[in-house]
Design a protein around this motif. Structure first.
Motif, PDB file in Angstrom:
ATOM      1  N   ASP A   6       0.826  -1.211   0.000  1.00  0.00           N
ATOM      2  CA  ASP A   6       0.000   0.000   0.000  1.00  0.00           C
ATOM      3  C   ASP A   6       0.860   1.259   0.000  1.00  0.00           C
ATOM      4  O   ASP A   6       1.902   1.304   0.671  1.00  0.00           O
ATOM      5  N   ASP A  89      -0.414   1.726  -9.504  1.00  0.00           N
ATOM      6  CA  ASP A  89      -1.095   2.980  -9.209  1.00  0.00           C
ATOM      7  C   ASP A  89      -1.713   2.963  -7.814  1.00  0.00           C
ATOM      8  O   ASP A  89      -2.096   4.010  -7.297  1.00  0.00           O
ATOM      9  N   ARG A  90      -1.778   1.778  -7.220  1.00  0.00           N
ATOM     10  CA  ARG A  90      -2.354   1.612  -5.891  1.00  0.00           C
ATOM     11  C   ARG A  90      -1.319   1.093  -4.898  1.00  0.00           C
ATOM     12  O   ARG A  90      -1.671   0.552  -3.850  1.00  0.00           O
ATOM     13  N   SER A  91      -0.018   1.228  -5.246  1.00  0.00           N
ATOM     14  CA  SER A  91       1.046   0.649  -4.420  1.00  0.00           C
ATOM     15  C   SER A  91       2.177   1.646  -4.188  1.00  0.00           C
ATOM     16  O   SER A  91       2.299   2.642  -4.907  1.00  0.00           O
ATOM     17  N   GLU A 248      -9.861  11.219  -5.147  1.00  0.00           N
ATOM     18  CA  GLU A 248      -9.188   9.943  -5.381  1.00  0.00           C
ATOM     19  C   GLU A 248      -7.693  10.163  -5.480  1.00  0.00           C
ATOM     20  O   GLU A 248      -7.028   9.728  -6.397  1.00  0.00           O
ATOM     21  N   GLU A 250      -5.245   9.007  -3.888  1.00  0.00           N
ATOM     22  CA  GLU A 250      -4.347   7.867  -3.767  1.00  0.00           C
ATOM     23  C   GLU A 250      -4.755   6.704  -4.672  1.00  0.00           C
ATOM     24  O   GLU A 250      -3.926   6.095  -5.306  1.00  0.00           O
ATOM     25  N   LYS A 251      -6.047   6.385  -4.722  1.00  0.00           N
ATOM     26  CA  LYS A 251      -6.473   5.217  -5.485  1.00  0.00           C
ATOM     27  C   LYS A 251      -7.709   5.536  -6.317  1.00  0.00           C
ATOM     28  O   LYS A 251      -8.618   6.218  -5.872  1.00  0.00           O
ATOM     29  N   ASN A 392      -2.682   9.846 -11.394  1.00  0.00           N
ATOM     30  CA  ASN A 392      -2.847   8.623 -10.620  1.00  0.00           C
ATOM     31  C   ASN A 392      -3.451   7.494 -11.457  1.00  0.00           C
ATOM     32  O   ASN A 392      -3.872   6.470 -10.934  1.00  0.00           O
TER      33      ASN A 392
END
Length: 457
Positions: A6, A89-91, A248, A250-251, A392
């Motif tokens: 994460d 994109d989520r890490s 959004e 971050e994710k 992102n």
């Protein structure tokens, strides 16, 4: 694993008097981490191309088998780059890149240590196919986190040139890999190992890649906000690029990533198709160069490794100049520069085909020209992909264009089909594939440029 990867949460912002100095220092560290990290991924990807001539000579493989085995890496990488792009994109970019690099290096070392049959080439192809499949999937953990890092730490107006510089990292890695192989072979000979020295092509560069992974853990950071810094657009007062989707930061949910920013994006489809033919030329020329040059008697093994290195190293100034021309004369537009450089690539291919067999010097010149010209469009198409989506969603866009490049251009055309063509009909038809590929890429780049201009209006 998902929780480990994460992205880090944003930290309270640093005092104003510390922001500028910290930002400049961190941007240099992050750039170096992304540069050498991605370069190291190429120390554990092209190894079969260097080992192939000796393995063919020893009866362990044939050209068709090499094409099939090498295609496994490209096929896996094509899907991995796209899927891992969404995951990245989520890490946390630092953890993502380093983990993939360590695992890929480990698999490549094992590939170099495995025993191979002297009577069953099909078995050898199967073993290497599986190994390359795993390495190809792990290789997809390289570009997407770098794209994420570059999108978060460098704003839109500066990204074209800086990413062109960064994009030369794979040429540093690819060119250095062939030289590291020569060093590894010399070490093996000095230690008394005179047989199967091709194993150095798998083992020695991988050891160096592990050392680079340690450096990347120290240098890389995911995004400025996680370091107590403002977003790069605010720091540079440059809001020219697409913003992060509101709410959004971050994710973005995967469904929205794919449907809204990829599937419905006509320009992204156009440049991705062009990417397929550019990659066919890029990998068709580079990956088959050692085998072609040695089999036809144009060069010996040492000379062909030098030619391979020159092909990669020539791309470094070529890519930087290509990005500079885009920024200086075309206001960051990529399509016109792509057309120019692919035309020059076509000239280099004709020299390589018709003139280079005269002497080793002409081989060096023609391959250097092709390398100088083809990698610029490779870089600019990646930059175009980033500019077509919010930052992102950068990894997903890069992964989508890479899916076409590696699956269609590299695996299908440059590996499987080209290996079969060379095996059954000789090398001349493969050069016709390069000529046609350049022509189609020129047309698609020109059409994408027109589409971008109309959208801007």
């Amino acid at each position: 694993m998902a929780r480990f990867l994460d992205p880090p949460k944003a930290k309270p912002q640093l005092p104003q008097n510390k922001i500028d100095g910290t930002y400049r220092r961190m941007r240099l560290k992050v750039f170096l981490g992304a540069f050498f990290g991605y370069a190291a991924y190429y120390l554990v990807r092209k190894n079969l191309s260097i080992a192939a001539p000796d393995m063919i000579a020893e009866g362990l493989l044939d050209k068709a088998g090499v094409g099939i085995a090498a295609s496994a890496l490209s096929i896996a990488y094509a899907f991995s780059k796209f899927i891992m792009g969404s995951v990245s994109d989520r890490s946390d970019a630092r953890k993502f890149l380093v983990l993939g690099l360590l695992l890929a290096a480990g698999v490549m070392i094992v590939t170099g240590l495995l025993p191979y049959s002297t009577t069953n080439t099909a078995l050898n192809v199967g073993i290497i196919f599986v190994a390359m499949l795993v390495v190809g999937w792990l290789s997809g953990m390289g570009w997407p986190p770098c794209g994420r890092v570059m999108a978060h730490w460098f704003s839109q107006s500066e990204r074209s040139f800086k990413m062109s510089v960064w994009n030369t990292s794979h040429n540093v890695g690819g060119g250095s890999m062939s030289l590291l192989v020569s060093a590894g072979i010399a070490i093996m000979l000095a230690l008394g190992f005179t047989e199967q020295t091709w194993r150095a092509a798998f083992i020695f560069p991988s050891i160096v890649a592990i050392a680079v992974a340690i450096f990347c853990w120290w240098a890389l950071r995911d995004r400025p906000e996680a370091c107590g810094l403002p977003a790069v657009e605010d720091w540079r007062n440059d809001h020219s690029g697409k913003k992060v989707a509101e709410g959004e930061e971050e994710k973005i949910p995967f469904k929205r990533l794919f449907i809204d920013y990829v599937f419905k994006n006509k320009l992204l489809w156009s440049i991705s198709l062009a990417n397929a033919f550019i990659y066919m030329v890029r990998y068709g020329i580079g990956d088959w160069a050692p085998t072609y040059l040695q089999e036809t008697g144009i060069m010996n093994a040492d000379q062909s490794r030098i030619a391979f290195a020159l092909y990669e190293y020539a791309a470094i100034p070529g890519t930087i100049i290509c990005g500079w021309v885009s920024s200086k004369f075309f206001k960051g537009r990529c399509a016109p520069v792509n057309v120019i450089f692919i035309i020059l690539t076509l000239i280099g291919i004709l020299l390589y085909w018709k003139v280079a067999p005269v002497s080793p010097a002409m081989v060096y010149i023609s391959l250097s020209l092709i390398g100088f010209c083809i990698y610029g469009p490779v870089a600019l198409i990646g930059i175009q992909a980033l500019s077509l989506v919010p930052k992102n969603a950068a990894g997903t866009a890069a992964g989508f264009s890479g899916l076409f490049g590696y699956l269609v251009g590299d695996a299908l055309l440059a590996k499987i089909i080209m290996g079969r063509v060379a095996q059954n009909w000789g090398w001349n038809p493969t050069f016709w594939m390069f000529v046609v590929g350049c022509a189609v890429a020129i047309l698609l780049c020109w059409l994408s440029g027109r589409g971008a201009s109309e959208e801007a209006r």
